[in-house]
Design an enzyme around this catalytic site. Structure first.
Site, PDB file in Angstrom:
ATOM      1  N   LYS A 281     -41.936 -48.215  62.755  1.00 40.72           N
ATOM      2  CA  LYS A 281     -41.594 -49.189  63.790  1.00 40.72           C
ATOM      3  C   LYS A 281     -41.195 -48.423  65.059  1.00 40.72           C
ATOM      4  O   LYS A 281     -40.058 -47.972  65.203  1.00 40.72           O
ATOM      5  CB  LYS A 281     -40.451 -50.093  63.331  1.00 40.72           C
ATOM      6  CG  LYS A 281     -40.163 -51.249  64.277  1.00 40.72           C
ATOM      7  CD  LYS A 281     -39.094 -52.171  63.703  1.00 40.72           C
ATOM      8  CE  LYS A 281     -38.872 -53.367  64.608  1.00 40.72           C
ATOM      9  NZ  LYS A 281     -38.350 -52.983  65.930  1.00 40.72           N
TER      10      LYS A 281
ATOM     11  N   LYS B 132     -34.756 -51.989  59.028  1.00 37.24           N
ATOM     12  CA  LYS B 132     -34.105 -51.262  60.125  1.00 37.24           C
ATOM     13  C   LYS B 132     -33.239 -50.124  59.597  1.00 37.24           C
ATOM     14  O   LYS B 132     -32.442 -50.313  58.681  1.00 37.24           O
ATOM     15  CB  LYS B 132     -33.242 -52.223  60.958  1.00 37.24           C
ATOM     16  CG  LYS B 132     -34.017 -53.361  61.624  1.00 37.24           C
ATOM     17  CD  LYS B 132     -35.011 -52.865  62.649  1.00 37.24           C
ATOM     18  CE  LYS B 132     -34.371 -52.329  63.891  1.00 37.24           C
ATOM     19  NZ  LYS B 132     -33.789 -53.343  64.780  1.00 37.24           N
TER      20      LYS B 132
ATOM     21  N   LYS C  24     -45.950 -55.153  55.843  1.00 41.30           N
ATOM     22  CA  LYS C  24     -46.840 -56.307  56.026  1.00 41.30           C
ATOM     23  C   LYS C  24     -47.662 -56.559  54.777  1.00 41.30           C
ATOM     24  O   LYS C  24     -48.063 -55.615  54.086  1.00 41.30           O
ATOM     25  CB  LYS C  24     -47.804 -56.053  57.200  1.00 41.30           C
ATOM     26  CG  LYS C  24     -47.147 -55.878  58.542  1.00 41.30           C
ATOM     27  CD  LYS C  24     -48.195 -55.556  59.608  1.00 41.30           C
ATOM     28  CE  LYS C  24     -47.549 -55.357  60.982  1.00 41.30           C
ATOM     29  NZ  LYS C  24     -48.534 -54.943  61.996  1.00 41.30           N
TER      30      LYS C  24
END
Length: 693
Positions: free
Chosen positions: A136, A337, A313
């Site tokens: 990310k 995160k 995903k």
């Protein structure tokens, strides 16, 4: 006669043939250079493996640009020279997204990932499914639209339903194709499609940008992510290009071709010419995902860009469609995160750094500690308020973090470890015998930048001599410090009297005939620097390199700038209240005006070079304000016409305004013009003035 005419015709045919051969050779050379430069862009930006030097690359680029300018019929839309638009724009067009740009739900533990997997399994019932994981990127989301294989639109996320079209700025990113490679899937060429990804900055490029700002006495940027976001909103793509932004893409949409899986889409996007993350992986279950998360929790400090987590995903596109979305988040994807990295260490001292403008910045001097793969010895404390709010004291044990921040910062004090008798930190009244003060409404303390403090003097001279100002490369930090300490330099103007001190300098250790000669030549050469460079070199607070160009363009010589009012300065597009106030005050100082006159007499350039192109000087020195709706021409186009003819548009009316152009339904600017007695033009009169009617 017949033979004579025949020979003339044959000679003409030979000339045409030679001319056509020359043109074909030029065309072939242009297309070769385009291909060659693109190859080196890929090696540099996508593979991080350049095989030629920057100088060699610049030579190829310069040759291509020269050939295209003299042979415009061979100019291609996807040429590397076409990435940057020539002039700043006035604003961004807001456009609705074809598909909403969703936000991902966040998770913080493997238990929450397992809950996500249970929801996916329940939603898909008996369908088989796999996952993909990807890093990310801590950047800014972007949506690119291509038509007939060419970049048509580049939208920011905005509010998710509409975003700003920042296409000119996106074109500066060399890893993004202006025209994609031809790729076929299931018998269809993919040429009308949308890709989504993340724009970001590499740590080295961010550090280089901050280093330049530090040299210029400007406030440092906090982190790459915020800097990237700000860069995409700049109105001058020439400035954006200097930021060296990067992009990585993760999502593909194509309405007329059925796409099978997320993992296949990475391959397709790469074949089209986009950069995709080399670290994306495909997984069969939670155990494999957990291994990926654990691995990257440890390895993220090895990357040369910031990530703040992992995106998970569902791989199959048909399964994504079955799961759908809820509110503003997809059911088929989630973000894991990372926690912000923090460590504990001891605060040994608080030092005070003095900048070029006299700004005093407190810095935490720490016991060295390892954080995010690097040893940290110093951390930012920002200002007095930051220290007081956290009650940070010398001798405290403190927590420091990086997270998205490149510059480490102290976040809190470990109060239970505080030693008895510690005292709150207070800024001194003086530094090195000089009084310091804090301006009302500002967070920082200052030493008066007109003072004789040696640090301020050295930094002012360094800035004036820097590459982006007067470009006196022999006058670096160490040389300036030596010359100031030895009394050869006591101000900027003294640089131009160094030629009288040659014998003195040559007597110093390390200074020979050649090095002194090189210095004197560089000083003399600097007199040829453009007006905006000189203006930037003066070191006016808040006036950066880009702002100096804008000011030089709108006030074509220093004398016009000296007499400019605050209203004149505020009226210049891209010049805000703070910069206008600072410029105005700088030119109210007698010492500064004396410096300008001295530098003028020494031969420095305080006037913008004027063009000699026909009517281009027609409106030089004229300022225009537009109000109301123009029927036959848009206000932006009208402003461009004025600029082309040497004039400038301002946003507010003052006594110095040359003309106020009034259309239908004018606003208060029309009334202000009447009160101030400024010349008012209707649309027809304006068009006659610029030579359209």
């Amino acid at each position: 006669v017949f033979i004579y005419e025949f020979l003339k015709l044959e000679k003409l045919k030979i000339k045409i043939k030679i001319s056509m051969n020359e043109k074909n050779n030029i065309k072939d050379r242009i297309y070769f250079l385009i291909k060659e430069i693109k190859k080196h862009d890929d090696l540099y930006y996508q593979e991080a493996n350049p095989i030629i030097s920057d100088k060699e690359y610049d030579l190829l680029f310069s040759e291509l640009k020269a050939l295209e300018e003299s042979n415009p019929e061979f100019l291609k839309i996807d040429s590397p020279t076409q990435r940057v638009s020539g002039k700043p724009i006035n604003g961004f067009e807001t456009i609705a997204h074809k598909r909403q740009m969703l936000s991902l739900a966040n998770t913080y533990s493997i238990g929450e990932i397992s809950d996500f997997d249970r929801r996916v399994r329940s939603g898909l019932e008996n369908e088989d499914y796999t996952y993909t994981t990807e890093l990310k990127f801590d950047g800014v989301a972007i949506s690119l639209h291509y038509k007939d294989g060419e970049l048509e639109m580049a939208l920011t996320r905005g509010d998710g339903t509409k975003g700003d079209n920042v296409i000119n700025n996106i074109r500066t990113i060399k890893s993004i194709p202006i025209k994609v490679n031809e790729v076929s899937l299931k018998g269809e060429v993919i040429k009308d499609f949308e890709v989504r990804g993340e724009v970001f900055m590499r740590f080295d490029d961010f550090d280089e940008l901050n280093k330049k700002r530090e040299e210029q006495g400007l406030q440092l940027y906090a982190n790459p992510r915020n800097t990237t976001a700000g860069s995409l909103k700049l109105l001058d793509s020439n400035e954006v290009e200097k930021r060296k932004l990067q992009a990585s893409f993760y999502q593909l949409f194509c309405d007329y071709v059925e796409l099978d899986s997320q993992f296949d889409n990475y391959r397709i996007m790469k074949e089209l010419g986009f950069e995709v993350s080399e670290f994306a992986e495909k997984h069969n279950g939670i155990d494999e995902i957990n291994e990926f998360l654990t691995r990257w929790e440890k390895k993220r400090s090895e990357l040369d860009f910031a990530i703040d987590g992992i995106v998970i995903k569902v791989n199959e596109i048909k399964n994504q469609e079955i799961l759908g979305t809820i509110a503003r988040s997809p059911r088929w994807a989630v973000a894991y995160k990372f926690e912000t990295e923090t460590v504990e260490t001891k605060l040994i001292d608080i030092s005070l750094q003095i900048g070029r403008q006299g700004t005093i910045t407190p810095v935490a001097e720490l016991e060295p500690v390892l954080l995010s793969g690097t040893t940290v010895k110093r951390a930012s404390l920002y200002n007095e308020d930051y220290i007081n709010e956290r009650d940070i004291r010398v001798g405290d044990y403190v927590m420091i973090e990086k997270g998205g921040e490149i510059i480490p910062k102290v976040t809190k004090v470990v109060i239970e470890k505080r030693a008895e008798g510690s005292v709150a930190f207070k800024f001194p009244e003086k530094i090195d015998g000089f009084w310091i003060f804090r301006k009302e409404g500002e967070a920082n303390y200052y030493i008066d930048d007109t003072s004789n403090h040696p640090i301020i003097l050295k930094k002012k001279i360094e800035h004036f001599a820097s590459r982006n100002a007067m470009d006196i490369d022999s006058l670096g930090e160490k040389v300036v410090a030596e010359f100031v300490d030895k009394g050869v330099l006591s101000g900027i103007k003294d640089i131009y009297f160094l030629k009288d001190k040659v014998d003195v300098i040559k007597s110093w250790e390390g200074w020979g005939e050649k090095s002194v000669q090189k210095l004197i030549e560089a000083v003399e050469k600097s007199k040829n620097q453009e007006y905006e460079k000189v203006l930037f070199g003066l070191g006016i607070r808040y006036l950066g390199e880009g702002s100096a160009k804008v000011i030089a363009k709108n006030f074509s010589d220093i004398d016009k700038l000296i007499v400019a009012s605050k209203e004149d300065l505020r009226g210049v597009y891209e010049i805000g209240e703070k910069i206008a106030e600072s410029i105005y005050n700088w030119f109210r100082d007698e010492e500064n005006l004396r410096l300008i006159e001295e530098l003028k007499s020494l031969g420095l350039n305080f006037k913008k070079a004027e063009t000699t192109d026909g009517n281009s000087e027609k409106l030089i020195g004229k300022t225009f304000v537009f109000t109301g709706e123009l029927e036959s021409i848009g206000r932006k186009e009208a402003a461009k016409l004025v600029e082309k003819l040497g004039g400038r548009e301002t946003k507010s009316v003052s006594k110095q305004t040359s003309y106020v152009v009034v259309g239908a339904n004018p606003g208060s600017k029309f009334e202000n013009a009447q009160k101030l007695g400024v010349t008012i033009l209707d649309e027809k009169e304006f068009l006659e003035l610029v030579g359209i009617c």
